[in-house]
Write a protein that holds these residues in place. Structure first.
Motif, mmCIF file in Angstrom:
data_model
loop_
_atom_site.group_PDB
_atom_site.id
_atom_site.type_symbol
_atom_site.label_atom_id
_atom_site.label_comp_id
_atom_site.label_asym_id
_atom_site.label_seq_id
_atom_site.Cartn_x
_atom_site.Cartn_y
_atom_site.Cartn_z
ATOM 1 N N LYS A 134 0.851 -1.203 0.000
ATOM 2 C CA LYS A 134 0.000 0.000 0.000
ATOM 3 C C LYS A 134 0.883 1.249 0.000
ATOM 4 O O LYS A 134 0.626 2.218 -0.734
ATOM 5 N N TRP A 135 1.953 1.222 0.808
ATOM 6 C CA TRP A 135 2.812 2.403 0.933
ATOM 7 C C TRP A 135 3.828 2.474 -0.205
ATOM 8 O O TRP A 135 4.275 3.568 -0.560
ATOM 9 N N THR A 136 4.163 1.339 -0.792
ATOM 10 C CA THR A 136 4.950 1.374 -2.025
ATOM 11 C C THR A 136 4.167 2.117 -3.101
ATOM 12 O O THR A 136 4.719 2.955 -3.830
ATOM 13 N N GLN A 137 2.876 1.814 -3.188
ATOM 14 C CA GLN A 137 2.020 2.512 -4.150
ATOM 15 C C GLN A 137 1.875 3.985 -3.783
ATOM 16 O O GLN A 137 1.869 4.861 -4.660
ATOM 17 N N TRP A 138 1.778 4.273 -2.509
ATOM 18 C CA TRP A 138 1.668 5.667 -2.054
ATOM 19 C C TRP A 138 2.914 6.454 -2.459
ATOM 20 O O TRP A 138 2.828 7.593 -2.914
ATOM 21 N N PHE A 139 4.082 5.831 -2.298
ATOM 22 C CA PHE A 139 5.326 6.491 -2.709
ATOM 23 C C PHE A 139 5.328 6.750 -4.215
ATOM 24 O O PHE A 139 5.791 7.802 -4.667
ATOM 25 N N PHE A 140 4.835 5.798 -4.991
ATOM 26 C CA PHE A 140 4.762 6.013 -6.437
ATOM 27 C C PHE A 140 3.946 7.278 -6.725
ATOM 28 O O PHE A 140 4.333 8.107 -7.554
ATOM 29 N N LYS A 141 2.834 7.420 -6.030
ATOM 30 C CA LYS A 141 1.982 8.588 -6.249
ATOM 31 C C LYS A 141 2.703 9.886 -5.880
ATOM 32 O O LYS A 141 2.585 10.899 -6.574
ATOM 33 N N GLN A 142 3.456 9.857 -4.765
ATOM 34 C CA GLN A 142 4.185 11.061 -4.371
ATOM 35 C C GLN A 142 5.205 11.445 -5.435
ATOM 36 O O GLN A 142 5.347 12.625 -5.787
ATOM 37 N N LEU A 143 5.900 10.434 -5.964
ATOM 38 C CA LEU A 143 6.886 10.697 -7.003
ATOM 39 C C LEU A 143 6.214 11.219 -8.268
ATOM 40 O O LEU A 143 6.758 12.081 -8.974
ATOM 41 N N MET A 144 5.022 10.722 -8.531
ATOM 42 C CA MET A 144 4.274 11.180 -9.701
ATOM 43 C C MET A 144 3.871 12.645 -9.531
ATOM 44 O O MET A 144 4.026 13.458 -10.448
ATOM 45 N N GLU A 145 3.416 12.991 -8.336
ATOM 46 C CA GLU A 145 3.010 14.369 -8.071
ATOM 47 C C GLU A 145 4.209 15.323 -8.117
ATOM 48 O O GLU A 145 4.070 16.495 -8.484
ATOM 49 N N MET A 146 5.389 14.824 -7.765
ATOM 50 C CA MET A 146 6.599 15.641 -7.774
ATOM 51 C C MET A 146 7.217 15.750 -9.166
ATOM 52 O O MET A 146 8.228 16.436 -9.345
ATOM 53 N N GLY A 147 6.621 15.058 -10.120
ATOM 54 C CA GLY A 147 7.183 15.057 -11.470
ATOM 55 C C GLY A 147 8.363 14.117 -11.623
ATOM 56 O O GLY A 147 9.069 14.158 -12.635
ATOM 57 N N LEU A 148 8.576 13.253 -10.633
ATOM 58 C CA LEU A 148 9.694 12.311 -10.682
ATOM 59 C C LEU A 148 9.288 10.967 -11.266
ATOM 60 O O LEU A 148 10.143 10.108 -11.506
ATOM 61 N N ALA A 149 7.996 10.737 -11.479
ATOM 62 C CA ALA A 149 7.521 9.530 -12.150
ATOM 63 C C ALA A 149 6.841 9.952 -13.441
ATOM 64 O O ALA A 149 6.011 10.866 -13.448
ATOM 65 N N TYR A 150 7.216 9.328 -14.533
ATOM 66 C CA TYR A 150 6.632 9.681 -15.827
ATOM 67 C C TYR A 150 6.590 8.438 -16.716
ATOM 68 O O TYR A 150 7.220 7.417 -16.424
ATOM 69 N N ARG A 151 5.861 8.569 -17.825
ATOM 70 C CA ARG A 151 5.649 7.442 -18.729
ATOM 71 C C ARG A 151 6.144 7.810 -20.122
ATOM 72 O O ARG A 151 5.924 8.910 -20.610
ATOM 73 N N LYS A 152 6.856 6.859 -20.749
ATOM 74 C CA LYS A 152 7.313 7.099 -22.123
ATOM 75 C C LYS A 152 7.533 5.757 -22.809
ATOM 76 O O LYS A 152 7.558 4.697 -22.162
ATOM 77 N N MET A 153 7.723 5.804 -24.115
ATOM 78 C CA MET A 153 8.034 4.603 -24.879
ATOM 79 C C MET A 153 9.471 4.184 -24.581
ATOM 80 O O MET A 153 10.382 5.009 -24.521
ATOM 81 N N SER A 154 9.655 2.873 -24.420
ATOM 82 C CA SER A 154 10.999 2.370 -24.167
ATOM 83 C C SER A 154 11.095 0.933 -24.651
ATOM 84 O O SER A 154 10.099 0.183 -24.629
ATOM 85 N N ALA A 155 12.276 0.570 -25.078
ATOM 86 C CA ALA A 155 12.491 -0.777 -25.615
ATOM 87 C C ALA A 155 12.586 -1.802 -24.496
ATOM 88 O O ALA A 155 13.176 -1.553 -23.445
ATOM 89 N N VAL A 156 11.982 -2.969 -24.742
ATOM 90 C CA VAL A 156 12.072 -4.093 -23.820
ATOM 91 C C VAL A 156 12.462 -5.329 -24.613
ATOM 92 O O VAL A 156 12.299 -5.395 -25.829
ATOM 93 N N ASP A 157 12.991 -6.334 -23.907
ATOM 94 C CA ASP A 157 13.212 -7.636 -24.538
ATOM 95 C C ASP A 157 11.866 -8.316 -24.711
ATOM 96 O O ASP A 157 11.059 -8.378 -23.769
#
Length: 815
Positions: A134-157
């Motif tokens: 629950k708090w791992t997810q909460w931290f993700f949200k905090q990072l998202m609000e701070m602009g430290l979490a973002y989404r983009k295209m990236s290569a994977v295997d």
């Protein structure tokens, strides 16, 4: 109770007593100085092996030692419980990952207790528990609000046969094939979540506040890869800009070709029809390679000409554009200028493909008559510029700054800093991980799940496909939800988080694993944080240890902690090898199972041998015969401590010698436990055991000295072998518990030797030795040395030219 040493009876009994009395339950005590000791938590693979015991038991011994020194010591444990192995086990054995994981945790808890560790189990944290993630997810949200979490295209295997992305562990062999079906792996672009760890790159290069091993700091510094130089804009002949970063703007006039990463967006646009087939084939092959393989320095260089040309902005030269797999999109812009005369990699590439090599830095002493370069000249400190327009003749030491300033004046470049470090990709196309708390709304896009709807629970009723695709993609109840903003139908994110996310903050959850108002209780944090001593493997230097440093800095920005670093001190253990000197593995059949050793010798013997057989920070090959030494030590201590000693005729010299040895050993063991030198600490205890055995045979020390030394030996042994020490302390009438007793002190005067052996050298060769009282004056030592019978023979009546006394222990006679 038996009079014989029986660890199988003693150890479970004391483990139960410690648990019943809450001996290792640590609470805030403002009257004591806190000491937060932590060793890296394990993955619940099912059984503890000797590789788990090797970091854990010495770290436990040191935590016990600090407690006896008077610190309020917190030493917790937990489990990094999410991850790919559980998911693979689910597919292979038709067992749910949760079932597999928590059964393994229960098994490993039992084994850890059998080790006699002082873990505070009431503070246990398990990353797969909803109350944790629950708090791992909460931290993700905090990072998202701070602009430290973002989404983009990236290569994977990606495996095109299984139609699924693969983790690093699922890509096998030099040909990089899928572990399940053997199909060659390709790269595929997907929308994925990242953390902006690069925002903290410069902070992560600052180690001024922490006592960490130099090797870790060097590894992290190299991984971050900060370099200064200039951004310069080239253009294709069609006018498309291509920005490159170079640490050597002074060599721009020597750029004779450009190289793009095969994945570069411009490749499709600039490739000529004649080169299209060759470029496509090369790109497909490069897509199947790992970044590590592509960057290998000694690998033969490969590449393909695109048919296009770029314009060098400093001299308008038209230079060919190639693609090559040694250039990566993850570093810089995915484009480089190639200066073969002054870069070893470019030189090899130019030689192979017969490309021009233009010398623009003249090495000292070199002239035109010396002919073409036989290798790249790369010095930043010596040489002068040539063939470089107005900069000809400028010393290379001045040229980088001067050229950079000129680029800025001309509007074709600017000073820049670049990093090898990339943002942290945290998306995993897996089920067994913390769900990313985001929903996708057709109107509002990516929307974080509100706090009151956390945790986003993993559904238990999932079905695993043989391909390994995440079942979350097909679970209707999980996938379909509503937008928290508008209430319209929306889809949940089906990626889960990298397990390193869970382990980046677990030290904070240990403080209050049941706390529901935040990730940890601020009152606990104010007392215990930060970690005082963190132990674990150096293999985590550039992943976990870098991520947890980033995470703590982000938590500081959130206002959760007032400090910058997660751990003030770090120590790394080496690796236990098999008896064949090779890394332990089931396939080699050289794995050491500690449970069998515990049944045979007891946990205390295994603990003592783990600390004795090698330097802890180096490790080494296991030797089954070697365990007999520590086992003999414990049996001897058992006999000594239960001896009904009666002094005979007391010899004051022997009595003084035993007291001196005790204080020397106290000093030695104290220093060794402070510095993680466990092997020499055990060796010192063996020496003290020998002295006691000698005293017992002669009965020539006083009973008070005997008892003082025996009791002190048990106190010194307690952190290393906690069960036998507790048992013997109790039998000798000591108060419960030995682990709550103060660490013994030593006296420098008592530890001082009465005499010292003085070595006599004549012209650098040892010719004699003699005993002299400690502190004897240098003049007296000279007289004593010259009077030695063998020295007199060597002198043959000659008068020495010089006599030198060194530190009261060496007399060097020069004839």
């Amino acid at each position: 109770m038996s009079d014989n040493y029986d660890p199988q009876e003693i150890e479970p009994r004391w483990q139960q007593r410690w648990e019943e009395t809450g001996l290792y339950r640590q609470v805030i005590d403002y009257d004591k100085e806190k000491y937060y000791a932590m060793t890296m938590l394990p993955y619940p693979s099912g059984d503890l092996h000797i590789g788990h015991w090797y970091p854990m038991t010495p770290s436990d011994a040191r935590a016990r030692f600090k407690r006896m020194q008077g610190y309020n010591v917190l030493f917790p444990m937990g489990f990094d419980a999410f991850g790919l192995p559980a998911e693979n086990a689910a597919i292979k054995n038709n067992i749910h990952p949760k079932t597999w994981t928590f059964a393994n945790i229960e098994r490993m808890r039992t084994q850890m207790r059998s080790m006699g560790t002082m873990f505070d189990w009431e503070r246990e944290a398990v990353s797969a528990d909803p109350s944790y993630y629950k708090w791992t997810q909460w931290f993700f949200k905090q990072l998202m609000e701070m602009g430290l979490a973002y989404r983009k295209m990236s290569a994977v295997d990606f495996c095109p046969h299984c139609n699924t992305t693969l983790a690093r562990e699922q890509v096998w062999g030099e040909d990089r094939h899928c572990e399940r079906c053997g199909t060659p792996v390709i790269k595929k672009d997907l929308e994925q979540w990242f953390f902006r760890i690069t925002d903290y790159a410069d902070e992560l290069l600052d180690y001024s506040e922490i006592d960490w091993p130099e090797r870790v700091k060097v590894m992290q510094t190299n991984w971050i890869g900060r370099s200064t130089g200039a951004d310069v804009t080239f253009h294709t002949e069609q006018g498309d800009p291509m920005e490159i970063f170079t640490t050597r703007p002074d060599t721009l006039w020597g750029a004779t070709f450009m190289v793009l990463a095969p994945e570069h967006a411009l490749v499709d646009k600039i490739t000529t029809p004649e080169q299209a087939d060759a470029v496509l084939t090369y790109r497909d092959n490069a897509a199947r390679m790992s970044d590590i393989d592509r960057e290998t320095a000694d690998r033969e260089k490969t590449g393909v000409f695109t048919g296009a040309y770029a314009i060098n902005p400093v001299n308008q030269a038209h230079i060919p554009i190639w693609i090559a797999d040694y250039v990566l999109m993850g570093y810089g812009s995915g484009a480089i200028m190639a200066v073969p005369a002054h870069d070893e990699r470019d030189f090899a590439f130019a030689q192979k493909f017969d490309l021009p090599i233009v010398e623009v830095i003249r090495a000292p002493g070199r002239t035109d008559e010396d002919g073409p370069l036989s290798e790249a000249y790369v010095s930043k400190n010596e040489g002068t510029l040539i063939h470089s327009a107005q900069f000809d003749g400028m010393p290379v030491s001045e040229a980088i700054g001067a050229v950079t300033a000129w680029l800025e004046e001309e509007g074709i470049g600017q000073e820049a800093v670049n990093y090898r470090l990339r943002d942290w990709l945290i998306s995993r196309q897996r089920y067994w991980g913390a769900p990313i708390p985001v929903v996708y709304c057709p109107e509002h896009g990516a929307v974080p799940v509100p706090d009151d709807q956390l945790p986003v629970l993993l559904p238990d009723d999932v079905e695993f496909a043989p391909t390994g695709e995440s079942p979350l993609k097909f679970h209707e109840g999980f996938l379909h939800t509503v937008c928290p903003i508008c209430g319209q139908p929306a889809l949940r994110e089906t990626d889960t988080m990298d397990t390193f996310m869970c382990s980046s903050w677990y030290q904070y959850r240990y403080l209050s694993p049941d706390y529901e108002e935040g990730p940890f209780d601020p009152r606990e944090g104010a007392y215990w944080l930060p970690i005082d001593m963190y132990t674990g493997g150096i293999e985590h230097a550039t992943m976990h240890l870098l991520y947890t440093r980033f995470f703590t800095k982000a938590m500081r920005e959130m206002g959760l902690v007032p400090f910058d670093e997660p751990a003030l001190a770090l120590r790394n253990q080496g690796m236990v090898l098999g008896e064949d000197g090779e890394k332990m593995s089931k396939s080699r059949g050289n794995v050491i199972a500690p449970d069998a050793l515990v049944r045979q010798y007891g946990a205390d013997t295994v603990r003592a041998y783990i600390m004795f057989f090698a330097k802890w920070d180096q490790g080494g090959p296991w030797n089954s015969d070697g365990i007999k030494g520590p086992n003999r030590l414990l049996h001897d201590v058992w006999d000594i401590a239960q001896e009904e000693y009666k002094a005979g005729k007391v010899d004051s010299t022997a009595d003084r010698a035993l007291q001196r040895k005790l204080h020397q050993v106290i000093s030695k063991v104290t220093e060794d436990l402070e510095t993680f030198s466990f092997n020499t600490a055990v060796a010192a205890l063996m020496e003290l055991r020998n002295e006691l055995q000698e005293a017992r045979r002669n009965s020539n020390v006083s009973e008070s000295t005997w008892n003082e030394v025996v009791n002190s030996l048990l106190l010194l042994l307690a952190p290393i072998a906690p069960h036998i020490s507790e048992e013997l302390w109790s039998r000798r009438g000591g108060a419960y518990s030995i682990h709550q007793q103060p660490w013994p002190a030593w006296d420098e005067e008592t530890a001082r030797e009465d005499s010292v052996t003085v070595v006599v050298q004549i012209n650098g060769k040892v010719r004699d030795r003699f005993e002299a009282p400690v502190g004897t004056a240098d003049e007296t030592l000279q007289i004593m040395a010259l009077a030695q019978e063998n020295v007199q023979r060597q002198l043959e009546g000659q008068a020495p030219r010089k006599v030198i006394v060194v530190k009261g222990q060496l007399v060097n006679i020069v004839l």
